[in-house]
Design a protein around this motif. Structure first.
Motif: not given
Length: 189
Positions: A1-2, A7-9, A64-66
């Motif tokens: 994941x970039x 940051x968005x997540x 949420x898990x990621x």
């Protein structure tokens, strides 16, 4: 994941639900970058659009898990600096909450309120700058505090504690949550 995707997540984890403009404010990214990150996260089934009139996004259970896995993997990378900044933040936590509470009870004059909020923001800004050396997103909170203070200075008292706005209290709460998530702490700890 970039990094932008993270940051968005992370912004969605902090906010719970947010639109692209709001996520841009929270992350410091442009709306275009936020939109691109959301498309990638949606394709990976980590976020979904909320069924609302105004487009908003939220984490899926997989998101949420990621997020939990990704933030746990980031711990230890300069966490001493973030922990030290959090200690400074905590010294100001009760005074900030009392000040917001006094404003809601109209137990403080507007000029005094603004002066005391500015003092707290200045002191917490030093801690945030220190935390931003490890986690740059903490630098965005200083900008958000400044924006809320400017609105209060213009006479819009809603920016002290209105939870529907990027008010001083909203930013404070989200910053606190960010420290907790970053350090792997619960509110009870």
């Amino acid at each position: 994941m970039a990094s932008a995707d993270f940051e968005v997540l992370h912004g969605l984890r902090i906010k719970g639900m947010a639109g692209e403009r709001e996520l841009g404010t929270v992350t410091g990214a442009s709306e275009e970058d936020v939109a691109a990150a959301l498309r990638q996260l949606a394709a990976a089934e980590l976020v979904q659009q909320a069924p609302m009139e105004e487009p908003a996004w939220l984490l899926t259970p997989a998101g949420l898990e990621a997020h939990g896995e990704r933030i746990a993997a980031r711990r230890g990378e300069g966490s001493d600096g973030v922990a030290a900044a959090y200690d400074s933040f905590l010294e100001l936590n009760d005074p900030a909450k009392r000040l917001v509470s006094r404003s809601q009870q109209a137990a403080i004059e507007e000029a005094e309120l603004l002066m005391e909020l500015e003092e707290i923001a200045e002191r917490v800004g030093e801690a945030l700058a220190y935390a931003a050396r490890t986690e740059p997103r903490f630098g965005v909170y200083g900008v958000r505090f400044d924006t809320a203070l400017a609105k209060i200075g213009e006479g819009d008292a809603r920016y002290v504690g209105d939870p529907s706005l990027d008010s001083f209290h909203t930013v404070w709460f989200e910053c606190h949550e960010d420290f907790l998530l970053t350090l792997g702490l619960s509110r009870e700890e």
